[in-house]
Design a protein around this motif. Structure first.
Motif, PDB file in Angstrom:
ATOM      1  N   ALA A  92      15.854  11.276  31.510  1.00 27.02           N
ATOM      2  CA  ALA A  92      14.856  12.260  31.941  1.00 27.02           C
ATOM      3  C   ALA A  92      13.674  12.297  30.983  1.00 27.02           C
ATOM      4  CB  ALA A  92      15.489  13.650  32.057  1.00 27.02           C
ATOM      5  N   ALA A  93      13.925  11.969  29.716  1.00 27.75           N
ATOM      6  CA  ALA A  93      12.855  11.934  28.709  1.00 27.75           C
ATOM      7  C   ALA A  93      12.118  10.589  28.707  1.00 27.75           C
ATOM      8  CB  ALA A  93      13.441  12.207  27.324  1.00 27.75           C
ATOM      9  N   GLY A  94      12.541   9.674  29.604  1.00 21.72           N
ATOM     10  CA  GLY A  94      11.864   8.383  29.711  1.00 21.72           C
ATOM     11  C   GLY A  94      12.472   7.256  28.898  1.00 21.72           C
ATOM     12  N   ALA A  95      13.639   7.484  28.307  1.00 19.87           N
ATOM     13  CA  ALA A  95      14.261   6.455  27.485  1.00 19.87           C
ATOM     14  C   ALA A  95      14.784   5.301  28.326  1.00 19.87           C
ATOM     15  CB  ALA A  95      15.399   7.050  26.663  1.00 19.87           C
ATOM     16  N   ARG A  96      14.792   4.137  27.723  1.00 19.63           N
ATOM     17  CA  ARG A  96      15.308   2.911  28.335  1.00 19.63           C
ATOM     18  C   ARG A  96      16.495   2.423  27.490  1.00 19.63           C
ATOM     19  NH1 ARG A  96      13.845   1.366  32.845  1.00 19.63           N
ATOM     20  NH2 ARG A  96      13.748  -0.807  32.292  1.00 19.63           N
ATOM     21  N   PRO A  97      17.298   1.527  28.034  1.00 22.47           N
ATOM     22  CA  PRO A  97      18.388   0.965  27.235  1.00 22.47           C
ATOM     23  C   PRO A  97      17.847   0.271  25.986  1.00 22.47           C
ATOM     24  CG  PRO A  97      18.645   0.395  29.548  1.00 22.47           C
ATOM     25  CD  PRO A  97      17.288   1.015  29.402  1.00 22.47           C
ATOM     26  N   VAL A  98      18.605   0.358  24.915  1.00 19.36           N
ATOM     27  CA  VAL A  98      18.238  -0.286  23.648  1.00 19.36           C
ATOM     28  C   VAL A  98      19.238  -1.408  23.392  1.00 19.36           C
ATOM     29  CG1 VAL A  98      17.975   0.037  21.163  1.00 19.36           C
ATOM     30  CG2 VAL A  98      17.233   1.841  22.749  1.00 19.36           C
ATOM     31  N   TRP A  99      18.699  -2.625  23.239  1.00 22.37           N
ATOM     32  CA  TRP A  99      19.524  -3.804  22.985  1.00 22.37           C
ATOM     33  C   TRP A  99      19.618  -4.022  21.486  1.00 22.37           C
ATOM     34  CZ3 TRP A  99      20.997  -7.804  26.725  1.00 22.37           C
ATOM     35  CH2 TRP A  99      20.844  -7.378  28.051  1.00 22.37           C
ATOM     36  N   LEU A 100      20.855  -4.151  21.005  1.00 20.76           N
ATOM     37  CA  LEU A 100      21.116  -4.371  19.587  1.00 20.76           C
ATOM     38  C   LEU A 100      21.912  -5.663  19.442  1.00 20.76           C
ATOM     39  CD1 LEU A 100      22.224  -0.710  18.918  1.00 20.76           C
ATOM     40  CD2 LEU A 100      20.046  -1.716  18.246  1.00 20.76           C
ATOM     41  N   GLY A 101      21.443  -6.540  18.587  1.00 19.14           N
ATOM     42  CA  GLY A 101      22.123  -7.815  18.387  1.00 19.14           C
ATOM     43  C   GLY A 101      22.564  -7.995  16.950  1.00 19.14           C
ATOM     44  N   LEU A 102      23.407  -8.998  16.755  1.00 19.40           N
ATOM     45  CA  LEU A 102      23.968  -9.322  15.438  1.00 19.40           C
ATOM     46  C   LEU A 102      24.723  -8.133  14.838  1.00 19.40           C
ATOM     47  CD1 LEU A 102      20.949 -11.363  14.052  1.00 19.40           C
ATOM     48  CD2 LEU A 102      22.981 -12.240  15.226  1.00 19.40           C
ATOM     49  N   VAL A 103      25.382  -7.383  15.709  1.00 22.72           N
ATOM     50  CA  VAL A 103      26.163  -6.221  15.279  1.00 22.72           C
ATOM     51  C   VAL A 103      27.524  -6.754  14.829  1.00 22.72           C
ATOM     52  CG1 VAL A 103      27.079  -3.972  15.948  1.00 22.72           C
ATOM     53  CG2 VAL A 103      24.931  -4.781  16.933  1.00 22.72           C
ATOM     54  N   ALA A 117      24.660  11.644  17.966  1.00 19.59           N
ATOM     55  CA  ALA A 117      23.493  12.524  17.838  1.00 19.59           C
ATOM     56  C   ALA A 117      22.725  12.665  19.149  1.00 19.59           C
ATOM     57  CB  ALA A 117      22.567  12.014  16.742  1.00 19.59           C
ATOM     58  N   GLY A 118      23.020  11.823  20.137  1.00 19.98           N
ATOM     59  CA  GLY A 118      22.354  11.929  21.434  1.00 19.98           C
ATOM     60  C   GLY A 118      21.821  10.614  21.964  1.00 19.98           C
ATOM     61  N   GLY A 119      21.592   9.639  21.094  1.00 20.60           N
ATOM     62  CA  GLY A 119      21.158   8.310  21.532  1.00 20.60           C
ATOM     63  C   GLY A 119      19.728   8.263  22.028  1.00 20.60           C
ATOM     64  N   PRO A 120      19.384   7.190  22.746  1.00 18.77           N
ATOM     65  CA  PRO A 120      18.002   6.961  23.188  1.00 18.77           C
ATOM     66  C   PRO A 120      17.410   8.147  23.953  1.00 18.77           C
ATOM     67  CG  PRO A 120      19.376   5.073  23.732  1.00 18.77           C
ATOM     68  CD  PRO A 120      20.286   6.161  23.240  1.00 18.77           C
ATOM     69  N   GLY A 121      16.214   8.530  23.564  1.00 20.83           N
ATOM     70  CA  GLY A 121      15.498   9.596  24.251  1.00 20.83           C
ATOM     71  C   GLY A 121      15.867  10.990  23.813  1.00 20.83           C
ATOM     72  N   VAL A 122      16.957  11.114  23.061  1.00 22.37           N
ATOM     73  CA  VAL A 122      17.411  12.425  22.596  1.00 22.37           C
ATOM     74  C   VAL A 122      17.304  12.499  21.075  1.00 22.37           C
ATOM     75  CG1 VAL A 122      19.369  14.023  22.477  1.00 22.37           C
ATOM     76  CG2 VAL A 122      18.938  12.729  24.586  1.00 22.37           C
ATOM     77  N   ALA A 123      17.853  11.505  20.413  1.00 20.28           N
ATOM     78  CA  ALA A 123      17.831  11.459  18.941  1.00 20.28           C
ATOM     79  C   ALA A 123      16.995  10.257  18.499  1.00 20.28           C
ATOM     80  CB  ALA A 123      19.244  11.333  18.399  1.00 20.28           C
ATOM     81  N   PRO A 124      16.197  10.418  17.472  1.00 17.67           N
ATOM     82  CA  PRO A 124      15.442   9.269  16.987  1.00 17.67           C
ATOM     83  C   PRO A 124      16.393   8.151  16.544  1.00 17.67           C
ATOM     84  CG  PRO A 124      14.939  11.245  15.691  1.00 17.67           C
ATOM     85  CD  PRO A 124      16.007  11.603  16.664  1.00 17.67           C
TER      86      PRO A 124
END
Length: 108
Positions: free
Chosen positions: A55-66, A81-88
């Motif tokens: 709802a805040a406009g966040a998109r999926p965040v791709w993380l590699g080499l984890v 903490a809330g993830g994309p769009g909620v927590a920095p």
């Protein structure tokens, strides 16, 4: 979370793939995917925004080499903490963030 030919396999050495998956499952539902076609970034984790984040406009965040428990813990903390769009996104995760090929950013 990618778990196919490279990600989640013995090709990525020194990682307890099961423990990584279990740890992230403690914070959010985890969907296991076949190959996401970014094998050079193995292990790949895609963090989807919650309904509030979308709802805040966040998109999926791709993380590699984890590939270490510290990175997994940083992701788990961000999700808690809330993830994309909620927590920095913690700055440390900028080291893992990438834009997968074939996907474009910006307005559609």
């Amino acid at each position: 979370m990618c778990r196919d030919c490279c990600c989640g396999s013995r090709k990525v050495t020194g990682v307890d793939h099961g423990a990584q998956t279990d740890r992230l499952r403690e914070e959010a539902p985890v969907r296991i995917s076949d190959c996401l076609d970014v094998c050079d970034q193995a292990n790949v984790v895609v963090v989807q925004p919650s309904a509030e984040g979308r709802a805040a406009g966040a998109r999926p965040v791709w993380l590699g080499l984890v590939n270490d428990p510290g990175a997994t813990e940083d992701i788990a903390s961000w999700i808690r903490a809330g993830g994309p769009g909620v927590a920095p996104r913690p700055e440390i995760l900028d080291l893992y963030t990438f834009e997968p090929p074939g996907r474009r950013r910006g307005p559609r």
